[in-house]
Design an enzyme around this catalytic site. Sequence first.
Site, PDB file in Angstrom:
ATOM      1  N   THR A   1      48.734  38.945  37.050  1.00  0.00           N
ATOM      2  CA  THR A   1      47.407  39.154  36.464  1.00  0.00           C
ATOM      3  C   THR A   1      46.736  40.378  37.070  1.00  0.00           C
ATOM      4  O   THR A   1      47.130  40.875  38.117  1.00  0.00           O
ATOM      5  CB  THR A   1      46.508  37.913  36.683  1.00  0.00           C
ATOM      6  OG1 THR A   1      46.300  37.727  38.073  1.00  0.00           O
ATOM      7  CG2 THR A   1      47.128  36.670  36.072  1.00  0.00           C
ATOM      8  N   ASP A   2      45.703  40.847  36.391  1.00  0.00           N
ATOM      9  CA  ASP A   2      44.954  42.013  36.872  1.00  0.00           C
ATOM     10  C   ASP A   2      43.619  41.555  37.464  1.00  0.00           C
ATOM     11  O   ASP A   2      43.376  40.356  37.630  1.00  0.00           O
ATOM     12  CB  ASP A   2      44.767  43.028  35.742  1.00  0.00           C
ATOM     13  CG  ASP A   2      43.983  42.465  34.554  1.00  0.00           C
ATOM     14  OD1 ASP A   2      43.289  41.428  34.697  1.00  0.00           O
ATOM     15  OD2 ASP A   2      44.051  43.078  33.478  1.00  0.00           O
ATOM     16  N   MET A   3      42.756  42.502  37.765  1.00  0.00           N
ATOM     17  CA  MET A   3      41.460  42.186  38.381  1.00  0.00           C
ATOM     18  C   MET A   3      40.569  41.319  37.487  1.00  0.00           C
ATOM     19  O   MET A   3      39.654  40.671  37.967  1.00  0.00           O
ATOM     20  CB  MET A   3      40.723  43.481  38.743  1.00  0.00           C
ATOM     21  CG  MET A   3      41.366  44.245  39.879  1.00  0.00           C
ATOM     22  SD  MET A   3      41.175  43.413  41.461  1.00  0.00           S
ATOM     23  CE  MET A   3      39.406  43.490  41.669  1.00  0.00           C
ATOM     24  N   MET A   4      40.861  41.294  36.187  1.00  0.00           N
ATOM     25  CA  MET A   4      40.071  40.481  35.261  1.00  0.00           C
ATOM     26  C   MET A   4      40.633  39.065  35.141  1.00  0.00           C
ATOM     27  O   MET A   4      40.100  38.250  34.402  1.00  0.00           O
ATOM     28  CB  MET A   4      40.027  41.146  33.889  1.00  0.00           C
ATOM     29  CG  MET A   4      39.358  42.512  33.892  1.00  0.00           C
ATOM     30  SD  MET A   4      39.353  43.312  32.265  1.00  0.00           S
ATOM     31  CE  MET A   4      41.079  43.686  32.040  1.00  0.00           C
TER      32      MET A   4
ATOM     33  N   VAL B   1      43.481  38.400  33.852  1.00  0.00           N
ATOM     34  CA  VAL B   1      44.280  38.397  32.621  1.00  0.00           C
ATOM     35  C   VAL B   1      45.661  38.945  32.954  1.00  0.00           C
ATOM     36  O   VAL B   1      45.800  39.831  33.804  1.00  0.00           O
ATOM     37  CB  VAL B   1      43.586  39.277  31.543  1.00  0.00           C
ATOM     38  CG1 VAL B   1      44.457  39.475  30.323  1.00  0.00           C
ATOM     39  CG2 VAL B   1      42.233  38.674  31.168  1.00  0.00           C
TER      40      VAL B   1
END
Length: 134
Positions: free
Chosen positions: A15-18, A20
């Site tokens: 996942t990324d910083m969001m 997601v």
Amino acid sequence: MITSRSEVTVRYAETDMMGVVYHGSYLPWFEIGRTTLLREQGLPYRSLEEMGYRLPVLEVTAKYLRPAVYDDTLTILTTLREKPVLRIVLEYEVRRGDELLATAKTTHAFIDREGRPVRPPPHFAERMNAAFAG
């Protein structure tokens, strides 16, 4: 047409910083789908490599429709619609339950250890002929 089903659970590192799933994280899932489909047809990728064959990616396209997030259990549906001759084209659907999250397509070529284009090994062609005979 041949279809295969694989499951993955989204890891935090995908996942990324969001929160997601990062778009690049889908590519290994497509590889899982491809290698599972081949294995289910009695054509494990390891055996192809041991015989000197490789299947590099020539092209990949993906369409992201809905986000996947950490700890989702996803199903990767992999479809081989046409019998491969020199190239193999696979289509993928990534689903969370009934919800379609992404679609993709990869095209691979058969090459030898030196990187030269080659036809697939005879047993691969035989398996594909049998799978597409019906």
